[in-house]
Design an enzyme around this catalytic site. Structure first.
Site, PDB file in Angstrom:
ATOM      1  N   ARG A 157      -0.075   7.383   7.518  1.00 51.07           N
ATOM      2  CA  ARG A 157      -0.367   6.067   6.922  1.00 51.07           C
ATOM      3  C   ARG A 157      -0.115   6.165   5.429  1.00 51.07           C
ATOM      4  O   ARG A 157      -0.655   7.039   4.747  1.00 51.07           O
ATOM      5  CB  ARG A 157      -1.815   5.644   7.152  1.00 51.07           C
ATOM      6  CG  ARG A 157      -2.204   4.493   6.219  1.00 51.07           C
ATOM      7  CD  ARG A 157      -3.549   3.918   6.474  1.00 51.07           C
ATOM      8  NE  ARG A 157      -3.520   3.115   7.686  1.00 51.07           N
ATOM      9  CZ  ARG A 157      -4.361   2.102   7.924  1.00 51.07           C
ATOM     10  NH1 ARG A 157      -5.280   1.775   7.047  1.00 51.07           N
ATOM     11  NH2 ARG A 157      -4.282   1.420   9.047  1.00 51.07           N
ATOM     12  N   ASP A 176      -4.640 -12.373   8.832  1.00 55.66           N
ATOM     13  CA  ASP A 176      -4.890 -11.089   8.168  1.00 55.66           C
ATOM     14  C   ASP A 176      -5.358 -11.412   6.750  1.00 55.66           C
ATOM     15  O   ASP A 176      -5.271 -12.562   6.303  1.00 55.66           O
ATOM     16  CB  ASP A 176      -3.581 -10.265   8.155  1.00 55.66           C
ATOM     17  CG  ASP A 176      -3.790  -8.830   7.678  1.00 55.66           C
ATOM     18  OD1 ASP A 176      -4.947  -8.410   7.469  1.00 55.66           O
ATOM     19  OD2 ASP A 176      -2.775  -8.126   7.500  1.00 55.66           O
ATOM     20  N   GLN A 219      -0.804  -1.314  15.561  1.00 51.63           N
ATOM     21  CA  GLN A 219      -1.624  -2.533  15.568  1.00 51.63           C
ATOM     22  C   GLN A 219      -1.056  -3.534  16.573  1.00 51.63           C
ATOM     23  O   GLN A 219      -1.793  -4.146  17.357  1.00 51.63           O
ATOM     24  CB  GLN A 219      -1.663  -3.141  14.165  1.00 51.63           C
ATOM     25  CG  GLN A 219      -2.514  -4.390  14.044  1.00 51.63           C
ATOM     26  CD  GLN A 219      -3.997  -4.111  14.213  1.00 51.63           C
ATOM     27  OE1 GLN A 219      -4.552  -3.283  13.529  1.00 51.63           O
ATOM     28  NE2 GLN A 219      -4.648  -4.811  15.133  1.00 51.63           N
ATOM     29  N   HIS A 251       3.394  -2.162  11.046  1.00 50.48           N
ATOM     30  CA  HIS A 251       2.117  -1.638  11.560  1.00 50.48           C
ATOM     31  C   HIS A 251       2.183  -1.664  13.094  1.00 50.48           C
ATOM     32  O   HIS A 251       1.452  -2.413  13.759  1.00 50.48           O
ATOM     33  CB  HIS A 251       0.964  -2.487  11.038  1.00 50.48           C
ATOM     34  CG  HIS A 251      -0.377  -1.823  11.109  1.00 50.48           C
ATOM     35  ND1 HIS A 251      -0.570  -0.558  11.637  1.00 50.48           N
ATOM     36  CD2 HIS A 251      -1.625  -2.262  10.740  1.00 50.48           C
ATOM     37  CE1 HIS A 251      -1.846  -0.244  11.586  1.00 50.48           C
ATOM     38  NE2 HIS A 251      -2.499  -1.259  11.047  1.00 50.48           N
ATOM     39  N   ARG A 255      -7.235  -0.495  19.664  1.00 52.27           N
ATOM     40  CA  ARG A 255      -6.452   0.415  18.822  1.00 52.27           C
ATOM     41  C   ARG A 255      -6.466   1.820  19.421  1.00 52.27           C
ATOM     42  O   ARG A 255      -5.468   2.526  19.442  1.00 52.27           O
ATOM     43  CB  ARG A 255      -7.028   0.477  17.393  1.00 52.27           C
ATOM     44  CG  ARG A 255      -6.993  -0.806  16.581  1.00 52.27           C
ATOM     45  CD  ARG A 255      -5.596  -1.295  16.312  1.00 52.27           C
ATOM     46  NE  ARG A 255      -4.717  -0.284  15.751  1.00 52.27           N
ATOM     47  CZ  ARG A 255      -4.723   0.161  14.491  1.00 52.27           C
ATOM     48  NH1 ARG A 255      -5.550  -0.369  13.619  1.00 52.27           N
ATOM     49  NH2 ARG A 255      -3.867   1.079  14.080  1.00 52.27           N
ATOM     50  N   CYS A 305      -6.553  -8.252  12.560  1.00 52.68           N
ATOM     51  CA  CYS A 305      -6.442  -6.791  12.638  1.00 52.68           C
ATOM     52  C   CYS A 305      -7.637  -6.085  12.007  1.00 52.68           C
ATOM     53  O   CYS A 305      -7.882  -4.915  12.289  1.00 52.68           O
ATOM     54  CB  CYS A 305      -5.139  -6.339  11.991  1.00 52.68           C
ATOM     55  SG  CYS A 305      -4.901  -6.984  10.336  1.00 52.68           S
TER      56      CYS A 305
HETATM   57  N1   CP Z   1      -6.333  -2.704  11.245  1.00 54.79           N
HETATM   58  C1   CP Z   1      -6.325  -1.512  10.610  1.00 54.79           C
HETATM   59  O1   CP Z   1      -5.260  -0.879  10.408  1.00 54.79           O
HETATM   60  O2   CP Z   1      -7.543  -1.063  10.255  1.00 54.79           O
HETATM   61  P1   CP Z   1      -7.834   0.179   9.300  1.00 54.79           P
HETATM   62  O3   CP Z   1      -7.222  -0.136   7.956  1.00 54.79           O
HETATM   63  O4   CP Z   1      -9.317   0.303   9.273  1.00 54.79           O
HETATM   64  O5   CP Z   1      -7.162   1.391   9.892  1.00 54.79           O
END
Ligand code: CP
Length: 336
Positions: free
Chosen positions: A111, A234, A141, A138, A320, A275
């Site tokens: 990430r 979002d 997601q 992403h 997730r 998300c």
């Molecule tokens: N939706 C998501 O990626 O959550 P986090 O940033 O908590 O990983």
């Protein structure tokens, strides 16, 4: 379900467009099976003895926890490496770090900011690399979101999937391309200055032509949300853009997901997705600051919608873990 197992072994998971519709749907169905096994207490240790590196240059609740729990359930060992733990790109090149990690780990999650970094890790590590979010995409997601859609509607094809808000962030990109890939009627509803990049729209349109899906990008809320099965939003300001609150509030206030907007869909069975994390109240430091500085008590979604019967956001968050587990099992394990 799971009649034909595509050959994912050794493949990285960087963005939706790298997969066929059948492969993407397979991962969602595999996640459904693994979720069922988890609920029944049936072991599924496809990655027994494997070691997994979890590289996080940005904070995370869901992605980090999902990868960690999925690793443990699959019999693998997760090793968290935060931004100050390793030299990635600072005192050692991405290429050299990738080669070292690939000698020690069986799979790598990343990430961070630049999408190029996750591509370089995949190119040079020699092991599967999974994108846990970059500036562009992403994709884990998207898998969780589509699993939640399938659980609620029993299908993905033809679902009217409407994303409302900042239309050019990583989540919007992934949903637009992913939705087109699987044959959804996917719509981005955003102010024109926050429309997705033309190359992302083009990519989605090409995929929709093959899948029978539909792609719409519009600034008109009434037109965009009509008949929606899913309303998705979002945050208005992504990680790294914290100086843009005033500008985004001015642009995006007409796109806030309110109960009026939900009613405009005309679909009483519609679901709301996000998300997460979400700014739907003042129970966070950010929420309090935004109220103090901008007078806004809720941002991208009202508390009423967030807590309503339409909201599936916590099923989505749980998903997730099941979908990330499916990606790791399919690319690093031997599923039969
Ligand atoms: N939706 C998501 O990626 O959550 P986090 O940033 O908590 O990983």
């Amino acid at each position: 379900m799971l009649q034909t197992v595509p050959n994912f072994y050794g493949k990285s998971f960087l963005c939706e467009k790298d997969f066929s519709k059948e492969e993407f749907v397979y991962l969602i169905d595999l996640a459904m099976k693994l979720k069922d096994e988890k609920k029944q207490g049936i072991p599924h240790r496809y990655l027994e003895g494997k070691n997994i590196a979890l590289l996080f240059e940005k904070p995370s609740t869901r992605t980090r926890c999902a990868f960690t729990v999925a690793c443990v359930d699959l019999g693998a060992h997760p090793e968290y490496l935060g931004k100050d733990d390793i030299q990635l790109g600072k005192k050692e090149s991405i290429e050299d770090t990738a080669k070292v990690l690939g000698r020690m780990f069986d799979g790598i999650e990343f990430r961070g900011f630049e999408h190029k970094k996750v591509e370089m890790l995949a190119e040079h590590s020699g092991v599967p690399v999974w994108n846990g979010l970059t500036d562009l995409w992403h994709p884990t997601q998207t898998l969780a979101d589509f699993l939640t859609v399938k659980e609620n509607f029993g299908r993905l094809e033809g679902i009217k999937f409407v994303y409302v808000g900042d239309g050019r962030n990583n989540v919007a990109n992934s949903l637009l391309v992913g939705g087109a890939l699987v044959g959804m009627d996917v719509r981005i509803v955003a102010p024109e200055t926050l429309f997705p990049a033309p190359e992302v729209v083009e990519m989605a349109k090409n995929l929709a032509e093959k899948s029978g899906g539909r792609v719409t990008v519009t600034a008109d809320v009434e037109e965009g949300v009509a008949g929606a099965d899913v309303i998705y939003t979002d945050v208005w300001v992504s990680m790294g853009e914290e100086d843009k609150f005033a500008e985004r509030i001015a642009l995006l206030s007409p796109y806030q997901v309110t109960m009026d907007l939900v009613n405009q869909t005309g679909n009483k069975n519609m679901i709301f997705l996000h998300c997460l994390p979400a700014f739907h109240d003042q129970e966070t430091t950010y929420g309090k600051d935004i109220f103090a500085n901008h007078g806004l008590a809720e941002m991208e979604v009202t508390d009423e919608v967030f807590r309503s019967e339409h909201s599936m956001v916590f099923d989505q968050a749980e998903n997730r873990m099941h979908t990330i587990k499916a990606v790791m099992a399919a690319t690093l394990g031997h599923i039969e």
